[in-house]
Design an enzyme around this catalytic site. Structure first.
Site, PDB file in Angstrom:
ATOM      1  CD  GLU A  83      23.962  40.212   2.346  1.00 52.99           C
ATOM      2  OE1 GLU A  83      24.627  39.436   2.769  1.00 52.99           O
ATOM      3  OE2 GLU A  83      22.676  40.055   2.398  1.00 52.99           O
ATOM      4  CG  ASP A  84      25.213  43.645  -1.339  1.00 55.50           C
ATOM      5  OD1 ASP A  84      24.049  43.120  -1.123  1.00 55.50           O
ATOM      6  OD2 ASP A  84      25.429  44.838  -0.861  1.00 55.50           O
TER       7      ASP A  84
END
Ligand code: MN
Length: 483
Positions: free
Chosen positions: A78-79
């Site tokens: 996700e990041d």
């Protein structure tokens, strides 16, 4: 994220899983540190602190190695620019699947509008029904986010706290993770109603101080009574979460001072036989309150909870609520479903009953698939979250656990879909009852069926369980009776 912190995490894991190779855990730790290297959290802390905290919770809940690795890696897709293929190559399919599961949940847009929210939740549950470990990682993630909430803007804090109390805490409850549920509720409570929280906190602390004396006396009497035996035991005092007390105040519309709450004590011992032996000791020593005894050891609750419950008159005349259970039952009570992933120290067999234990959760999720509108889903979630239940017997002596307020129709569908469909009447304890009769614990229910008889639309008003509702709806929809 010093080398010592990593060693501590690995060592903690090894205490309950001594036979498992921890090389992958070590690798996941270093990998996560590396890919999050130039990121920080709103608190100003290094981003990895969050990943480490998630992993620590998972170790505390004694989860398995892939879950903890996935906890460390849960934000990498996700990041960070980490490609999925790299995770597969480094950590294998299982861990990558768990990380992807959590990532998918992260991407669900939250909306304060109930319908949209419920729809997202339904998707989430369905998507993860294959692997409950994804939900457990998500809960650990939410716990740390709640602990660090004060660094966010007011608007964000309110939104996240609301979402936590409305959706994540009930989910933890549903999974039997009561300790976590209480923690999530109190963290949300603090942000949603700061004034009320502070008031209640100081009152509860003051009360606890006065009760310490009673508790000490009680412990001493129990110790004395047990001095001549060799029953292993430890006594814990039980504190309720602030939010549950607040809930009671709001429901009963009473100030704190008027809430009658007994002193709670837990006695943890080594075996089922010792539980009953301790119960005997306690009842000889203190006068039990009539009707207060419940045996959840021989009949566990739907969420697998087991304990003996009794209320006695304490040394100073105060009522003391006592729960007696084994260490194993205690773990299940505190950690719920997470407790069943634990490695059995010194045993190589897997928990053979795990599948059976998880069955109710899978079934529940399956029934939800039949519900068409988000509103229906939300309603059924609320109903099924009620753990108050009644135990009803078939004429053959099988016991069915049903939510309080369940009717013979719920019972019929709990026995078998065909019996539900063909139900034309019911006898409870040999007396004919109406189909909206509310079953009580200990009732013996016999369903009358007639071949060719089929569900009626008004049955929907009489059923309480998601299972019966979904079966009836399914049938009515097929026949075009309802949309
Ligand atoms: Mn996270």
């Amino acid at each position: 994220m010093t080398p010592q912190e990593k060693d501590r995490l690995v060592a903690e894991f090894a205490t309950y899983a001594p036979h498992v190779d921890t090389a992958l855990l070590d690798k996941a730790y270093d990998f996560s540190v590396r890919v999050h290297a130039d990121q920080s959290r709103a608190s100003g802390e290094h981003y990895f602190v969050h990943c480490q905290s998630v992993a620590c919770s998972l170790v505390e809940w004694k989860m398995d190695l892939p879950t903890i690795c996935a906890g460390l890696l849960h934000d990498t897709i996700e990041d960070t620019p980490t490609p999925q293929e790299l995770l597969v190559a480094e950590f294998g399919e299982e861990i990558t699947r768990l990380v992807l599961g959590v990532t998918k949940l992260d991407r669900l847009e939250y909306s304060s509008r109930d319908d949209v929210q419920a729809e997202n939740w339904r998707k989430m549950l369905l998507a993860t029904a294959q692997d409950i470990r994804v939900i457990i990682i998500k809960l650990a993630d939410r716990l740390h986010n709640m602990k660090t909430l004060s660094f966010l803007s007011d608007e964000k804090r309110q939104r996240i706290a609301h979402e936590t109390i409305a959706l994540y805490a009930p989910l933890a409850h549903r999974l039997g993770m009561f300790q976590l549920k209480g923690e999530l509720e109190d963290l949300s409570f603090r942000h949603l109603w700061p004034q009320e929280f502070a008031d209640l906190e100081s009152k509860v602390n003051a009360l606890l101080a006065t009760r310490e004396v009673t508790l000490k006396q009680f412990k001493e009497s129990v110790e004395q009574a047990l001095a001549s035996t060799d029953i292993a035991h430890r006594i814990l005092s039980r504190t309720k979460s602030l939010y549950s007390i607040y809930g009671k105040m709001t429901r009963q519309d009473k100030p704190f001072e008027e809430i009658q709450d007994g002193l709670g004590v837990r006695i943890i011992t080594d075996s089922v036989a010792s539980c009953y032996a301790l119960l005997g000791t306690v009842h000889t020593q203190f006068k039990p309150v009539a009707g207060s005894f419940t045996d959840y050891i021989s009949i566990p609750k739907m969420n697998l909870y087991q304990s003996l419950h009794t209320t006695v008159m304490g040394p100073g005349g105060e009522l003391v609520e006592i729960q007696i259970r084994t260490e194993d039952m205690h773990r299940t009570a505190e950690y719920g479903i997470a407790a069943h992933w634990r490695y059995k120290t010194g045993e190589h067999t897997k928990d053979t009953h795990l599948e059976e234990k998880l069955n109710w959760l899978r079934q529940w999720i399956e029934w939800l698939q039949d519900l068409k509108s988000p509103r229906e889903f939300l309603d059924s979630l609320k109903t099924d979250l009620e753990l108050n239940q009644v135990f009803v017997f078939t004429p053959a002596g099988d016991v069915k656990a049903l939510p309080a307020g369940a009717t013979p129709l719920d019972f019929a569908f709990a026995v078998h879909t065909d019996i539900g469909h063909a139900c034309v009447g019911a006898h409870v304890n040999n007396k004919m009852v109406k189909l909206d009769y509310q079953l009580k614990s200990g009732d013996i229910c016999k369903i009358q069926t007639k071949r060719g008889s089929m569900p009626k639309k008004d049955w929907l008003m009489y059923v309480k369980t998601a299972r019966a509702r979904s079966k009836i709806r399914h049938y009515l929809r097929e026949k075009g009776i309802v949309a």
